[in-house]
Structures are given as structure tokens and as C-alpha cells.
Design an enzyme around this catalytic site. Structure first.
Site, PDB file in Angstrom:
ATOM      1  N   LYS A 112      41.549  34.731  46.442  1.00  0.00           N
ATOM      2  CA  LYS A 112      41.546  34.148  45.095  1.00  0.00           C
ATOM      3  C   LYS A 112      42.310  32.826  45.036  1.00  0.00           C
ATOM      4  O   LYS A 112      41.953  31.938  44.280  1.00  0.00           O
ATOM      5  CB  LYS A 112      42.118  35.118  44.071  1.00  0.00           C
ATOM      6  CG  LYS A 112      43.507  35.594  44.361  1.00  0.00           C
ATOM      7  CD  LYS A 112      43.667  37.059  44.033  1.00  0.00           C
ATOM      8  CE  LYS A 112      44.619  37.685  45.010  1.00  0.00           C
ATOM      9  NZ  LYS A 112      44.313  39.014  45.420  1.00  0.00           N
ATOM     10  N   GLU A 136      33.451  39.076  45.407  1.00  0.00           N
ATOM     11  CA  GLU A 136      33.711  40.197  44.509  1.00  0.00           C
ATOM     12  C   GLU A 136      35.131  40.726  44.677  1.00  0.00           C
ATOM     13  O   GLU A 136      35.759  41.166  43.712  1.00  0.00           O
ATOM     14  CB  GLU A 136      32.685  41.304  44.775  1.00  0.00           C
ATOM     15  CG  GLU A 136      32.681  42.439  43.783  1.00  0.00           C
ATOM     16  CD  GLU A 136      32.246  42.019  42.385  1.00  0.00           C
ATOM     17  OE1 GLU A 136      33.145  41.805  41.566  1.00  0.00           O
ATOM     18  OE2 GLU A 136      31.038  41.915  42.125  1.00  0.00           O
ATOM     19  N   VAL A 139      38.457  39.100  42.595  1.00  0.00           N
ATOM     20  CA  VAL A 139      38.787  39.323  41.182  1.00  0.00           C
ATOM     21  C   VAL A 139      38.754  40.815  40.897  1.00  0.00           C
ATOM     22  O   VAL A 139      37.720  41.457  41.018  1.00  0.00           O
ATOM     23  CB  VAL A 139      37.785  38.600  40.250  1.00  0.00           C
ATOM     24  CG1 VAL A 139      38.196  38.784  38.797  1.00  0.00           C
ATOM     25  CG2 VAL A 139      37.694  37.133  40.595  1.00  0.00           C
ATOM     26  N   GLY A 141      39.802  43.431  42.472  1.00  0.00           N
ATOM     27  CA  GLY A 141      39.612  44.346  43.602  1.00  0.00           C
ATOM     28  C   GLY A 141      38.247  44.974  43.680  1.00  0.00           C
ATOM     29  O   GLY A 141      37.232  44.301  43.845  1.00  0.00           O
ATOM     30  N   ILE A 143      36.512  46.484  41.436  1.00  0.00           N
ATOM     31  CA  ILE A 143      35.680  46.514  40.229  1.00  0.00           C
ATOM     32  C   ILE A 143      34.552  45.506  40.350  1.00  0.00           C
ATOM     33  O   ILE A 143      34.796  44.329  40.573  1.00  0.00           O
ATOM     34  CB  ILE A 143      36.514  46.173  38.970  1.00  0.00           C
ATOM     35  CG1 ILE A 143      37.737  47.076  38.878  1.00  0.00           C
ATOM     36  CG2 ILE A 143      35.652  46.286  37.725  1.00  0.00           C
ATOM     37  CD1 ILE A 143      38.645  46.723  37.712  1.00  0.00           C
ATOM     38  N   GLY A 194      55.246  50.967  46.906  1.00  0.00           N
ATOM     39  CA  GLY A 194      54.306  50.091  47.593  1.00  0.00           C
ATOM     40  C   GLY A 194      53.366  49.349  46.651  1.00  0.00           C
ATOM     41  O   GLY A 194      52.424  48.690  47.092  1.00  0.00           O
ATOM     42  N   LYS A 212      43.051  34.590  39.520  1.00  0.00           N
ATOM     43  CA  LYS A 212      41.856  35.383  39.220  1.00  0.00           C
ATOM     44  C   LYS A 212      41.206  34.915  37.919  1.00  0.00           C
ATOM     45  O   LYS A 212      39.983  34.902  37.783  1.00  0.00           O
ATOM     46  CB  LYS A 212      42.235  36.860  39.109  1.00  0.00           C
ATOM     47  CG  LYS A 212      42.655  37.473  40.444  1.00  0.00           C
ATOM     48  CD  LYS A 212      43.334  38.824  40.235  1.00  0.00           C
ATOM     49  CE  LYS A 212      43.729  39.475  41.546  1.00  0.00           C
ATOM     50  NZ  LYS A 212      44.616  40.643  41.341  1.00  0.00           N
ATOM     51  N   GLY A 309      44.371  47.470  47.066  1.00  0.00           N
ATOM     52  CA  GLY A 309      44.354  48.546  48.050  1.00  0.00           C
ATOM     53  C   GLY A 309      43.305  48.282  49.114  1.00  0.00           C
ATOM     54  O   GLY A 309      42.282  47.650  48.853  1.00  0.00           O
TER      55      GLY A 309
END
Lengths: 437, 437
Positions: A112, A136, A139, A141, A143, A194, A212, A309
Site C-alpha cells: 500500500k 486486493e 487494502v 487485507g 476483504i 502480536g 489505504k 495476517g
């Protein structure tokens, strides 16, 4: 215009991977272990032909075939049909991505920061060669928001988006909201679990969300924005008192990314705001992300999921990779995204918003009348007011006011005028209210 | 494999429209009035070349050019490059859509009933000619769910989806939940407000949701399902008491569409269930729709928006149309979606679920012990139990039990055994519990 029958042989596409960190090694693992299933599912065989890393001997979560590992990123690019860039940073990544795109190689990236700085240049390079640039993963993750924004809403017009696009800050604010914790304690817990890095600056100061926002807004408004176009405030100033007061009034504080049409332009901002608890965005808990979109015809839409993640981000990268591969196999070139609208980024002054203001004021008769006069003089009207004793000072009351909608400039001028009043001891907090009214 | 530079001239695509009802006339309006903007935005000029209607003289929401109107649907198809089908029904629509697809003309449709019955046949026809079959508007209206499911999750694997895919029933259940209204009253209000049709059967009996479930499941599980594969129960049996009891226990009743992997197959069902109020699906109010997806790598995703209405549905149709047009202009053929996984539809018996059971039982000592024995004998364990007086009978108590997870067959056998107990006067309600635990 007619179409011809699709090819029946499974085409093979050579994939070069730059970076083998958390996300990169997951992507490599799927490509190496699920090659047959992916080929069946997508009609294209994805062959991983090289992985560029900084240190070929470093330990990794996933064991990777040593013969694929190299420190020579250019060689990986040269050998590939499609390049997956997961190294991050601006240089030398920018130069490499540009070289790949100019050579007609499609690029999938989750970077990003690079897109928010050099997105236009990369898009132009892609358009020039017919390559595709997909991002994809950059922005929100996992989604799917980039593709719906680009394709599903291609026949519609976006008026506004409101996004919770940084999982770290949403986790911290959610902890503060649900446990009453102070910012520092919630941050420490996020670090322990974390969710936050040792140096949390990019997250808590809003820089990650701002990047983002620039990327998503460029798509949503068919324009070209950089991170410099985004007004950005972080959450380090949000106190447990602010969170508690918001909760009491039926709101929750979120770090919101907003892109909205404003006059002839678009305002882009990232800042902590109060939103109604019963708004769908109010239910986005923990490290989850969501983007709420208001479109001319589609109305209100929301996209929700994990914003970060290894596995979720790898899912987004693989979705892009498969789409790019299918398009190439079927003979399509990339869709050049022209920023034809070129809506200018406009300053906060012209934004229409509401403010929640907490004041510490002398606890005596006539104070309210003076405050009300300041609001009236500035053409700002008050929506709700709550008065309580200041637990810190016996002769002081705390006043929590929420304004009706007004120009941001007038609202801020009102706050400054309130600060000057002799009866006002302190402006304790000023928080915009979004997604309501 | 390399790509070539994109064409620079704006290609023109002839669009034939079948049907000019609420959605069709909105689509026509946008094509006629926003042609330049769409061309700029998409790189393709969409020329509306014909509109097939049943009666060219009928009054319409939008005035349409008389020279485009005709009752000859075949002529409209012959003249077009892309066909937009918004007539509904199975025949003669099926024959027409098949003819268009076989002639290599891409088709955009919002016809869930047709897709749920003949989807496979249509997909095969499209794959045979290289045409595209798009149907974003057929599932959850304006919500982009088809494209994310097909493309964004192409490199992932869907384990389960839970959808609120019928706005009428969600409106009715939401009214019952927020006002305490009985089903009949909530239905009457929905009809008055235009959310429910005069004959509400297709909505309240779950048929509409079941068709959408079959269509979405075919995509999600790379298989081919029809409406006959979907276990379907409507909401006509949901009482104000059920809703109130659910509310008291922290749940809300929703008509849920579920598709989930179950053993070596997939179970598809539509039925009224209790979901926790604080689940993101619990916050889907009024006539809104949402689809919650659990994917292997992406984790939990949710897509939310308006499930019906002229403008929202037109937005979805236009998104499909623009995507199809761009793909054709760029030389791509349709992506053949092979149902390679062919996961069989499995019966309810094997589904793992939980049940909320309300019993009217004699109010005397030892009753609980007898009930508990029935549960234990069937290998089903109780999660929560609540006892209260039955307002209708003085010597009767109402017992509300929620089970732990178990096989649906065992749970239902338990309910039948309870019904046989002499101390049980009535099984008042049985509602599955989803999205919890």
C-alpha cells in the site's frame, strides 16, 4: 462483435515471487502444494519459477525449495509471466515493479505504501504494456474490496466510503471500549498478542490507514491520490474518558478512513471519530476491518473481514493471481484504469461534519447562555448537551455537547471561540461524529 | 506468455434488453442518459439497440424511446452483442437465454429461479461458445457477492456461508423483534410499505432464498445444485413468543440460507434460526441482506447491502454489463466455470447444529430428571435451560432448552422422544441455533 471458443489445453503461467515473509511464504506454500487443485479450479497451471529473498539461508515458517530461492530479484522477474511482489517498501521495489510492468508482465502487490506514493506511475506503466496491476491485498487485507469497487460498481457512482482499515487500532480502541483500559495499556496488550508491532507508529498515527485510503479513493473516485492528499490524525490522543463518554452517549470511537465527495472535489481523511453503536460499522470488533460504501444506485454496502495476517492476506494475493492468470490465458489484456474524473482533493475546511466537544467550565449560572451565544454567533447549532460534575474539580462542570452538521471550518472556529471564553477552563476533547444523523 | 497493448479506440457494444419492469427500465435509463460517462469510465460504448416488452404501449416508470420497444424478443437478441435478461420466469426465458449464449452472445441476468433450475445448462452453453453468463443481480441484489466468490476467493476454499438473502422476510422478522408484532401484522406492514407482494408465498415460504442458496452454493463449492437440493422452511410458523424468547436469551431469529461442507458433501438449507444478537449477522436490520462467508485462508468475511429494489438491482446489472463489455472489448472470452468438485448435496440428518427447544411440561418435581434422561439417552447434551411459568396454564411450566452441537438426526430424535414423555404436554417450538459456539 463476437467471441471465439475458449482454449481447451491448460495453459501454464510462470510465477515469480518477490519476498518470502509471512504472506509470501504462505503464497509459495499454496502454489507448491495445491498446484493441481488450482489448475482444476482456475483452468490455468501456476508454476512457481523463482523466489527472490534477501537471505537464502534465513529460517522461514514454511520450508521452501532451495533451488527456487535467490537474491537476484531481476532474474526472478525476467523468468516470470506474472510477478507477485510482497517485499514492501518503496525502493528498490518501485523500480522492479515498473520494470516488470513495462515488460508486459502483470504484477500482484500488497504494497500500500508504494501504491499510495507511486500508484499513478505504476498504472500508467501497466496501461502502456497491457499488463495488469492487481492489489486486493493492499487494502483491508482479505476483504474483497478492490475488485467490487472496480468492477461491481463500474456502472454506479460512489458518493462516500467509511472504512475501518487498520486492525491494530481497531483492536486497541475495541479493548478500550470493552474493558475501559487506557490507550497505553491497550497498546501493550495488542503488542503482546502480536496485533501491534514493537514500533506501532505507522498504525497508531494513522499512516497505514491513510495509505489505504489514498489507494481506495483513487479507485472509488476515478482519480489519482497520494498519501499527501489524506488528512491524518492518529489515536494516541484518545483517552479512556473519551471512550467512556462516547459509550455513555451510545457511540463508539473508531479510527475511520473517509473518502467523500465534497463540492467539486473529494475529501480524504483518517481520524478517530464517534459512530453510533448500532451502525453496522459499530459492530466491527477486535482486529477486524470493514468498508462501508454509499453508492448512487446500489445504496449502502458493507464489506467486512480480516484486515491482516498471513493466511487472509495470502488469500487475497492468490485471488488476484488466479484472476490475472485466467485473464492472460484467455487473451485479455489489463483494463487500463484512467483517472478520468480527476476530482481534486479538498481540505477539511469544506467538509460537512458534526463535532462532539467536551468542555470543563465554571459551575455557575449563566455559563450555558454564554456558550450558546458562541455557537449561535458561529452559525452552529447544538444537537445534544449533557452536564455533569467534573470529578477532578469540585467547582467545575463537564459539558458534553454534540453539534448538528456544519462546515468543519465553522465548527472548529466555534471550538476556538469557546476556548477563549473566561468561563471555559479547558477544551477536554473534540471528536467528529460520523455515520449518524 | 506475453500480452499486447490495449486497443485505443472506444469499441461499441450493442446491448439488447429483455424486459422493462422496475429494474429493466432503470438499466435502460442509465444506458440512454449516461452513455458518455459510461464510455469514459469503462472504455466501451454501450449502445442500447432494442428492448423487448410484452406490451409496447404499457405505462412505465421511465419513458423509453418507442423506436427501441418491440414485442419480438428474438429480434432484440439477434441484433445484440450482449443480452440483459430481466423478464423473469422459466419459459420462454430459458429458450431465449440459451439461444443467445449458443450464438456467443454474453448474457446478464437477474433470474435466480432460472439459474436455480437450469444453471448448469446455461453455464455449459456459455462455455461452449465462449460467451459469459453473469448474474450478480440474482443473489442478494446490489451486494457484490457473485464476483468476490468467483474471483476474489478463487485461490481459497469456502467452508461455509450463512446468508440473509431475502429482504422481505428479514423486514418481517426485524419488525417482530423490535415491536413484538405477530407474524400476520408484520407481514401486513411489509405489504403496505411495498416490501412484500400481495401474494407473499415465494418470500415467506423461503422459495426465493432457496433459489439464491442453490445459485450461490454452486459457485462457492464448485458444484452444480438446483433448488431441489435445498432443505427449505419458511417463517410462517415463527410466533411472537418465539421471537421474544430468543430476544430474552440474547438471540435474534433470522431466515438463514446456509451452505456448508458436511462430510464428503455439502448441506444446503433455508430455515428460521436463532443467531446471537452480537454476531455481525445479528445487526442486519430491515430489508437489508448480508452474506457471511467462512473461507479456509481468508477467514470470516461479510458482504452487506440492499437485496432488492430497482436502483440497487440495476447497479448490479450495470456492473455485470460493464465487466462483460470490457472483457469482450479486450478480447477475453468467458471464464468457463467447471463444477469440478461435484460435491453431493447431503441431507439434514448429518448436519451438525444446535437446537433451541421450548416445552410445556407438568410443573412438578422430577420432571427435569426425566427430560435430562431423554437427552442423555440420545447422546445430546444441554447447554442452557430456563424454566418459567406458562402464562396460559397455571400447573404448567415452560422450559426453554438450548442443546450443545449434535447431529441433526439425533437432535430431532431427542425432540420426538421428549414429545412422547407423559409429563410433556407440548413441544411449543424447535429452532436451530446458528453462528454461535
Amino acid at each position: 462483435m463476437n467471441t471465439s471458443a475458449p482454449a481447451r489445453e491448460t495453459p501454464v503461467l510462470k510465477v515469480g515471487l518477490l519476498g518470502a515473509g509471512t504472506v509470501g511464504s504462505q503464497v509459495a506454500r499454496v502454489l507448491l502444494t495445491q498446484s493441481d487443485e488450482l489448475a482444476q479450479r482456475t483452468g490455468v497451471r501456476l508454476a512457481l519459477t523463482g523466489i527472490a529473498v534477501r537471505d537464502v539461508t534465513a529460517r522461514r515458517d514454511v520450508e521452501l525449495p532451495p533451488e527456487l530461492l535467490t537474491t537476484d530479484a531481476d532474474a526472478v522477474i525476467d523468468r516470470a509471466d506474472v510477478v507477485v511482489e510482497l517485499t514492501g517498501g518503496i525502493e528498490p521495489t518501485r523500480t522492479r515493479v515498473l520494470r516488470a510492468l513495462k515488460a508486459g508482465k502483470s504484477v500482484i502487490t500488497g504494497n500500500k505504501a508504494l501504491l499510495a506514493e507511486s500508484g499513478r506511475e505504476l498504472q500508467d506503466a501497466a496501461a502502456g504494456s497491457g499488463a495488469q496491476l492487481s492489489y486486493e491485498a493492499a487494502v483491508a487485507g482479505a476483504i474483497p474490496i478492490v475488485r467490487p469497487m472496480r468492477d461491481s460498481l463500474a456502472g454506479d457512482s460512489v458518493n462516500r466510503f467509511l472504512g475501518i482499515m487498520n486492525g491494530t487500532t481497531n483492536f486497541i480502541l475495541d479493548q478500550m471500549d470493552s474493558t475501559g483500559a487506557a490507550f497505553d495499556d491497550a497498546l501493550a496488550e495488542a503488542q503482546e498478542l502480536g496485533y501491534a508491532e514493537a514500533d506501532p507508529t505507522a498504525d497508531v498515527e494513522g499512516h497505514d490507514a491513510a495509505a489505504k485510503t489514498a489507494v481506495l479513493a483513487s479507485l472509488a473516485f476515478h482519480s489519482s491520490y497520494t498519501i499527501a492528499d489524506v488528512h491524518c490524525e492518529g489515536i494516541t490522543g484518545v483517552t479512556a474518558d473519551d471512550v467512556a463518554a462516547a459509550r455513555e452517549a451510545g457511540y463508539v470511537i473508531k479510527l475511520l478512513s473517509v473518502g467523500e465527495r465534497c463540492g467539486d472535489g473529494v475529501n480524504l481523511r483518517v481520524n478517530p471519530v464517534m459512530i453510533p453503536r448500532d451502525h453496522v460499522l459499530g459492530g466491527v470488533r477486535g482486529a477486524y476491518n470493514a468498508v462501508f460504501v454509499e453508492a448512487e444506485n446500489a445504496g449502502s454496502l458493507m464489506f467486512y473481514g480480516q484486515g491482516a495476517g498471513g493466511d487472509p492476506t495470502a488469500s487475497a494475493v492468490l485471488g488476484d493471481l488466479v484472476s490475472a492468470a485466467r485473464a492472460i490465458a484467455l487473451g485479455a489484456t489489463g483494463i487500463p484504469l484512467e483517472p478520468y474524473a480527476a476530482l481534486p482533493a479538498v481540505s477539511m475546511d469544506d467538509v460537512t461534519t458534526r463535532l462532539a466537544v467536551t468542555l470543563a467550565a465554571n459551575d455557575r449560572l449563566g455559563v450555558l447562555a454564554r456558550l450558546a451565544k458562541v455557537f449561535a454567533d458561529n452559525g452552529v447549532s447544538i444537537s445534544t448537551m449533557q452536564q455533569s460534575e467534573d470529578p477532578r474539580e469540585s467547582d467545575t462542570s463537564l459539558l458534553r455537547l454534540v453539534t448538528h452538521s456544519g462546515r468543519h471550518e465553522s465548527l472548529m472556529a466555534t471550538v476556538e471561540a469557546l476556548r477563549e471564553l473566561p468561563v471555559v477552563q479547558d477544551v477536554v476533547s473534540v471528536t467528529p461524529v460520523e455515520a449518524g444523523e
